[in-house]
Design an enzyme around this catalytic site. Structure first.
Site, PDB file in Angstrom:
ATOM      1  N   PHE A 137      -1.620 -15.306  -1.281  1.00  0.00           N
ATOM      2  CA  PHE A 137      -0.298 -14.464  -1.574  1.00  0.00           C
ATOM      3  C   PHE A 137      -0.235 -13.206  -0.626  1.00  0.00           C
ATOM      4  O   PHE A 137      -1.237 -12.567   0.097  1.00  0.00           O
ATOM      5  CB  PHE A 137      -0.120 -13.781  -2.408  1.00  0.00           C
ATOM      6  CG  PHE A 137       1.203 -12.947  -2.542  1.00  0.00           C
ATOM      7  CD1 PHE A 137       2.380 -14.075  -2.735  1.00  0.00           C
ATOM      8  CD2 PHE A 137       1.305 -11.997  -2.309  1.00  0.00           C
ATOM      9  CE1 PHE A 137       3.702 -13.411  -2.824  1.00  0.00           C
ATOM     10  CE2 PHE A 137       2.748 -10.705  -2.958  1.00  0.00           C
ATOM     11  CZ  PHE A 137       4.217 -11.788  -2.846  1.00  0.00           C
ATOM     12  N   ASP A 149      -6.484 -10.255   4.372  1.00  0.00           N
ATOM     13  CA  ASP A 149      -5.995 -10.270   4.291  1.00  0.00           C
ATOM     14  C   ASP A 149      -5.884  -8.409   2.488  1.00  0.00           C
ATOM     15  O   ASP A 149      -6.119  -8.937   1.764  1.00  0.00           O
ATOM     16  CB  ASP A 149      -4.561 -10.635   3.837  1.00  0.00           C
ATOM     17  CG  ASP A 149      -3.739 -10.366   2.846  1.00  0.00           C
ATOM     18  OD1 ASP A 149      -3.507  -9.470   1.880  1.00  0.00           O
ATOM     19  OD2 ASP A 149      -2.757 -11.162   2.287  1.00  0.00           O
ATOM     20  N   LYS A 187       0.096  -1.298   0.071  1.00  0.00           N
ATOM     21  CA  LYS A 187       0.393  -1.282  -1.008  1.00  0.00           C
ATOM     22  C   LYS A 187      -0.912   0.524  -1.660  1.00  0.00           C
ATOM     23  O   LYS A 187       0.197   1.742  -1.448  1.00  0.00           O
ATOM     24  CB  LYS A 187      -0.575  -2.293  -2.154  1.00  0.00           C
ATOM     25  CG  LYS A 187      -0.046  -3.186  -2.155  1.00  0.00           C
ATOM     26  CD  LYS A 187      -0.340  -3.812  -3.318  1.00  0.00           C
ATOM     27  CE  LYS A 187       0.742  -4.688  -3.510  1.00  0.00           C
ATOM     28  NZ  LYS A 187       0.429  -6.793  -3.297  1.00  0.00           N
TER      29      LYS A 187
HETATM   30  C1  PLP Z   1       1.385  -7.371  -2.164  1.00  0.00           C
HETATM   31  C2  PLP Z   1       0.796  -8.231  -1.423  1.00  0.00           C
HETATM   32  C3  PLP Z   1       1.539  -8.700   0.404  1.00  0.00           C
HETATM   33  C4  PLP Z   1       2.578  -8.430   0.305  1.00  0.00           C
HETATM   34  O1  PLP Z   1       3.242  -6.760  -0.100  1.00  0.00           O
HETATM   35  P1  PLP Z   1       4.400  -6.463   0.872  1.00  0.00           P
HETATM   36  O2  PLP Z   1       4.359  -4.934   0.428  1.00  0.00           O
HETATM   37  O3  PLP Z   1       4.652  -6.874  -0.932  1.00  0.00           O
HETATM   38  O4  PLP Z   1       5.533  -7.189   1.472  1.00  0.00           O
HETATM   39  C5  PLP Z   1       0.212  -9.444   0.600  1.00  0.00           C
HETATM   40  N1  PLP Z   1      -1.297  -9.756   0.744  1.00  0.00           N
HETATM   41  C6  PLP Z   1      -1.392  -9.614  -0.595  1.00  0.00           C
HETATM   42  C7  PLP Z   1      -2.681  -9.091  -0.719  1.00  0.00           C
HETATM   43  C8  PLP Z   1      -0.710  -8.441  -1.584  1.00  0.00           C
HETATM   44  O5  PLP Z   1      -1.258  -8.188  -2.700  1.00  0.00           O
END
Ligand code: PLP
Length: 411
Positions: free
Chosen positions: A138, A223, A253
């Site tokens: 994701f 990521d 985050k």
């Molecule tokens: C939450 C998340 C995203 C996206 O972040 P947003 O601030 O919602 O755009 C991307 N990668 C990972 C692993 C995430 O947990």
């Protein structure tokens, strides 16, 4: 004690993209959230790994207030001292030499993808555009981010899949080796998958990725939006593996502890294509976000906090192993790292989340029929033990439910 399971509330004026629970919170303090009716909930999802320092953290409040009284916004054509300071702190703490600030995780991913492609373009290989991503990943909800993750349900209806994105099974090194070719730009991977169900990539695999990238001249992008910034008990999850640093990394985050901020980190070499005019953002690196980010990062790098995360992570794992032994009909597997914990269930995860909410415990869902615990990193030992007790009660409720409908198939 248990409340009736309430149906999601449809809203007349909000795009219906979320299935919302009819729970509205008015304030928070540490790991507690209080509803408009004054009911307290133990928050073990922390805004999905956002409120890493708890709700209404006094240090973050002070940083935001101080900045709010001075300056909210200037254009990025001016020097923003808070950006300079936070970028220095981030690069001092990591592999990176430079940073681009964003407002969200998806934007940090966008920047990472653009940086990787521009790197090859700047080196005279503009045909290298393919980003290799993995099943169960994701990366956010922008068009590029959903194409990078390749999750069919997030792509459906949004036009043809974009060229330049390749998807492979998670953890299949041979398939990955075979997939790298003359048009490959980079590998994009979460060292610990979040939404995919708290799957941690073994350290040896991370090292293997680094070696593969070095051998083939492609870039390694992590990521760490969810698994980074202390969540696994190291500042970044990839640090569990030696010699596995990336070229580019997306974070967000926990960086703002609830204030929107993200960042794309890169080595000077990987960032060589990102020259004047190649990228930008109106709000990215905004003084308010920088002030909170600076204060949050100063807390998140503290060795005693990281040690606390490792200790609590160990405690939870041990307790959950005990629950798994006692509830083999409910819990199938325990996954994750540190305080990014996944329980793979044998009963439907959405129902289990409601059983937890009935106990006033908030947990997140996840792919592969998991529920995830992502509590604030400063959760106390007492709160952790309370969470285990509530989870046990949720297991009892899930068992009672399953036994009342013996032929319902486990999801
Ligand atoms: C939450 C998340 C995203 C996206 O972040 P947003 O601030 O919602 O755009 C991307 N990668 C990972 C692993 C995430 O947990």
């Amino acid at each position: 004690m248990a409340e009736p399971t309430a149906a999601p509330v449809p809203s007349d004026h909000i795009m219906g993209v979320y299935s919302r629970t009819p729970l509205a919170f008015e304030r928070g303090e540490g790991a507690r959230l209080y509803t408009t009716d004054g009911d307290a909930y133990l928050d073990c999802m922390a805004g999905i790994a956002v409120n890493a320092l708890g709700h209404a953290n006094p240090i973050l409040i002070q940083a935001l207030k101080d900045q709010a009284e001075k300056l909210w916004h200037t254009s990025n054509i001016f020097t923003i001292p808070g950006q300079e300071r936070l970028a220095k702190a981030l690069t001092d703490a990591t592999f990176a030499d430079e940073v681009f600030f964003t407002n969200s995780g998806a934007e940090a991913i966008e920047c990472a993808i653009k940086t990787a492609r521009k790197y090859h373009w700047a080196k005279g290989a503009p045909e290298r555009i393919d980003i290799i991503g993995f099943e169960g990943s994701f990366h956010g909800r922008t068009i590029a981010a959903v194409n990078a993750s390749g999750n069919p349900s997030y792509l459906e209806g949004f036009g043809p899949p974009l060229p330049g994105f390749v998807h492979l099974p998670y953890g299949d090194h041979e398939a990955l080796k075979a997939a790298i070719g003359p048009t490959t730009a980079a590998i994009l991977i979460e060292p610990v998958q979040g939404e995919g169900g708290a799957r941690a990539l073994p350290d040896a695999c991370l090292r293997g990725l680094r070696q593969l990238c070095d051998e083939t001249g492609i870039l390694l992008i992590y990521d760490e939006i969810q698994c980074g910034l202390g969540r696994t008990g190291k500042l970044f999850a990839h640090e569990w593996a030696s010699d596995a640093a990336p070229d580019i990394m997306a974070v967000a985050k926990a960086l703002g502890g609830g204030f929107p901020v993200g960042a794309c980190l890169a080595t000077a070499e990987a960032g060589r294509g990102m020259t004047v005019g190649s990228h930008g953002s109106t709000y990215g690196g905004n003084p308010l976000a920088m002030a909170v980010g600076e204060a949050a990062l100063a807390e998140l790098v503290k060795p005693e906090l990281l040690a606390h995360v490792r200790e609590l992570g160990g405690y939870f794992t041990q307790q959950f192993e005990g629950l798994k032994t006692r509830f083999p009909d409910i819990i199938e597997d325990i996954r994750g790292k540190g305080l990014l914990i996944g329980l793979k269930l044998k009963t439907p995860n959405r129902e289990f989340m409601q059983h937890a909410r009935d106990q006033h415990l908030l947990i997140a869902g996840g792919g592969d029929n998991c529920v995830r615990l992502l509590p604030p990193l400063n959760l106390t030992v007492e709160e952790a033990s309370e969470a285990v007790g509530k989870l046990e009660a949720a297991c009892e409720a899930a068992r009672a439910k399953a036994q009342s409908q013996p032929r319902a198939p486990a999801a």
